[in-house]
Design a protein around this motif. Structure first.
Motif, short mmCIF file in Angstrom:
data_model
loop_
_atom_site.label_atom_id
_atom_site.label_comp_id
_atom_site.label_asym_id
_atom_site.label_seq_id
_atom_site.Cartn_x
_atom_site.Cartn_y
_atom_site.Cartn_z
N SER A 12 0.83 -1.21 0.00
CA SER A 12 0.00 0.00 0.00
C SER A 12 0.86 1.25 0.00
CB SER A 12 -0.93 0.00 1.22
OG SER A 12 -0.20 0.08 2.43
N SER A 13 1.98 1.23 0.71
CA SER A 13 2.89 2.38 0.71
C SER A 13 3.45 2.65 -0.68
CB SER A 13 4.04 2.15 1.70
OG SER A 13 3.56 2.01 3.02
N VAL A 15 0.68 6.42 -7.04
CA VAL A 15 -0.54 7.14 -7.40
C VAL A 15 -0.34 8.65 -7.31
CG1 VAL A 15 -2.90 7.64 -6.65
CG2 VAL A 15 -2.14 5.27 -6.84
N PHE A 16 0.26 9.12 -6.22
CA PHE A 16 0.49 10.55 -6.08
C PHE A 16 1.46 11.06 -7.13
CE2 PHE A 16 -1.37 10.15 -1.84
CZ PHE A 16 -2.09 11.34 -1.76
N MET A 60 13.60 2.84 5.63
CA MET A 60 12.42 2.15 5.13
C MET A 60 11.80 2.90 3.95
SD MET A 60 10.42 0.60 8.45
CE MET A 60 10.11 2.22 9.16
N ASP A 61 11.66 4.21 4.11
CA ASP A 61 11.10 5.01 3.01
C ASP A 61 12.02 5.02 1.80
OD1 ASP A 61 8.66 5.66 4.05
OD2 ASP A 61 9.30 7.57 4.91
N SER A 62 13.32 4.92 2.03
CA SER A 62 14.26 4.86 0.91
C SER A 62 14.04 3.60 0.09
CB SER A 62 15.71 4.90 1.43
OG SER A 62 15.99 6.13 2.05
N VAL A 63 13.75 2.49 0.77
CA VAL A 63 13.45 1.24 0.06
C VAL A 63 12.17 1.39 -0.75
CG1 VAL A 63 12.85 -1.19 0.33
CG2 VAL A 63 14.64 -0.19 1.76
N SER A 115 12.64 3.85 -3.63
CA SER A 115 13.48 3.30 -4.70
C SER A 115 12.62 2.52 -5.69
CB SER A 115 14.56 2.38 -4.11
OG SER A 115 15.47 3.11 -3.33
N ILE A 116 11.64 1.79 -5.15
CA ILE A 116 10.72 1.05 -6.01
C ILE A 116 9.83 2.02 -6.79
CG2 ILE A 116 8.81 -0.61 -6.04
CD1 ILE A 116 10.04 -1.85 -3.51
N VAL A 117 9.34 3.06 -6.10
CA VAL A 117 8.53 4.08 -6.77
C VAL A 117 9.34 4.78 -7.85
CG1 VAL A 117 7.29 6.27 -6.44
CG2 VAL A 117 7.05 4.44 -4.76
#
Length: 267
Positions: free
Chosen positions: A23-24, A30-31, A118-121, A124-126
């Motif tokens: 979901s993250s 999406v944004f 965690m947000d970097s992971v 990175s996918i985004v």
């Protein structure tokens, strides 16, 4: 090391639930898609001569993708300070952390570092999804050259989060204020549009935001420019990083001292 324990805990709690991770990632994509297509609709296409002249990056999806990913990660220490400390208050474990040999300050810094990693992971996918979706031309060599600047920026981002950690201990619920601050940074740091479009005094004030210089430097480096082209941005980050840490440390210690007198209490 005690410093690594909160990081390990946050990673275990986050990646233990695959739907939460998914979901993250989906929220991030999406944004991003909304912002990019909205920008292209305003510009009448993906290329902008204004962007090219003012930032060195004329392709809008590339411009927005870099700024968006960096903004998300830059908000991580703030989010960790606000919601992480809030969770400790809700669980009733903040006072035990204060009394532990590790100390509250080290715990908060470790918590913020964990959230940023965690947000970097996730981002990175985004980022890779954005590169694929919008056909962004990316040089992996240039990306590696940008890592030292990103690392310096991470230190500045971590420093700024301590201010909010202190405020949470004293005021408890500052979530709405923190979100307003996040979007103010989004607006002022040139994430989705060049700062040259803003009034002069606003553009000058934006220089106090580390993300402003980080986004500018990373865009230039990914465009193939040499390190000499980002000297000003790097110098600003070198100045702002210790400044943010000093101010944040002073505010945090004041808040900690105040909370000891008032009592940490619950949430």
């Amino acid at each position: 090391m005690a410093f690594l324990a909160p990081i390990e805990k946050e990673f275990r709690m986050f990646f233990r639930y695959p739907l939460r991770v998914l979901s993250s990632i989906l929220v991030g994509i999406v944004f991003l898609v909304q912002f990019v297509y909205f920008g292209e609709a305003i510009l009448g296409g993906r290329y902008s001569s204004l962007l090219q002249a003012s930032t060195g990056v004329g392709d809008y999806p590339t411009y927005a993708l870099i700024g968006y990913v960096l903004w998300w990660v830059s908000s991580s220490p703030l989010e960790a300070s606000v919601w992480g400390i809030r969770q400790e208050l809700q669980r009733g474990t903040l006072e035990s952390n204060v009394a532990s040999p590790t100390g509250l300050l080290e715990m908060v810094i470790s918590l913020a570092a964990g959230w940023m990693l965690m947000d970097s992971v996730v981002m990175s996918i985004v980022f890779l999804a954005g590169v694929s979706t919008f056909g962004v031309s990316l040089s992996w060599t240039a990306l590696l050259r940008a890592l030292p600047v990103i690392g310096l920026a991470f230190l500045a981002f971590l420093g700024s989060g301590l201010i909010f950690a202190g405020l949470v201990m004293v005021l408890k619920n500052i979530g709405p204020f923190a979100q307003i601050f996040e979007f103010l940074v989004l607006f002022l740091s040139g994430v989705f549009f060049p700062l040259s479009t803003l009034p002069g005094w606003v553009a000058s004030a934006s220089k106090l935001i580390p993300l402003t210089h980080t986004a500018s430097a990373v865009r230039k480096l990914l465009a193939g420019m040499p390190y000499s082209a980002v000297t000003d941005e790097t110098l600003w980050l070198v100045i702002l990083t210790p400044l943010y840490w000093l101010v944040s440390y002073a505010v945090f210690r004041w808040a900690e001292k105040t909370a000891r007198v008032m009592g940490y209490g619950g949430y």
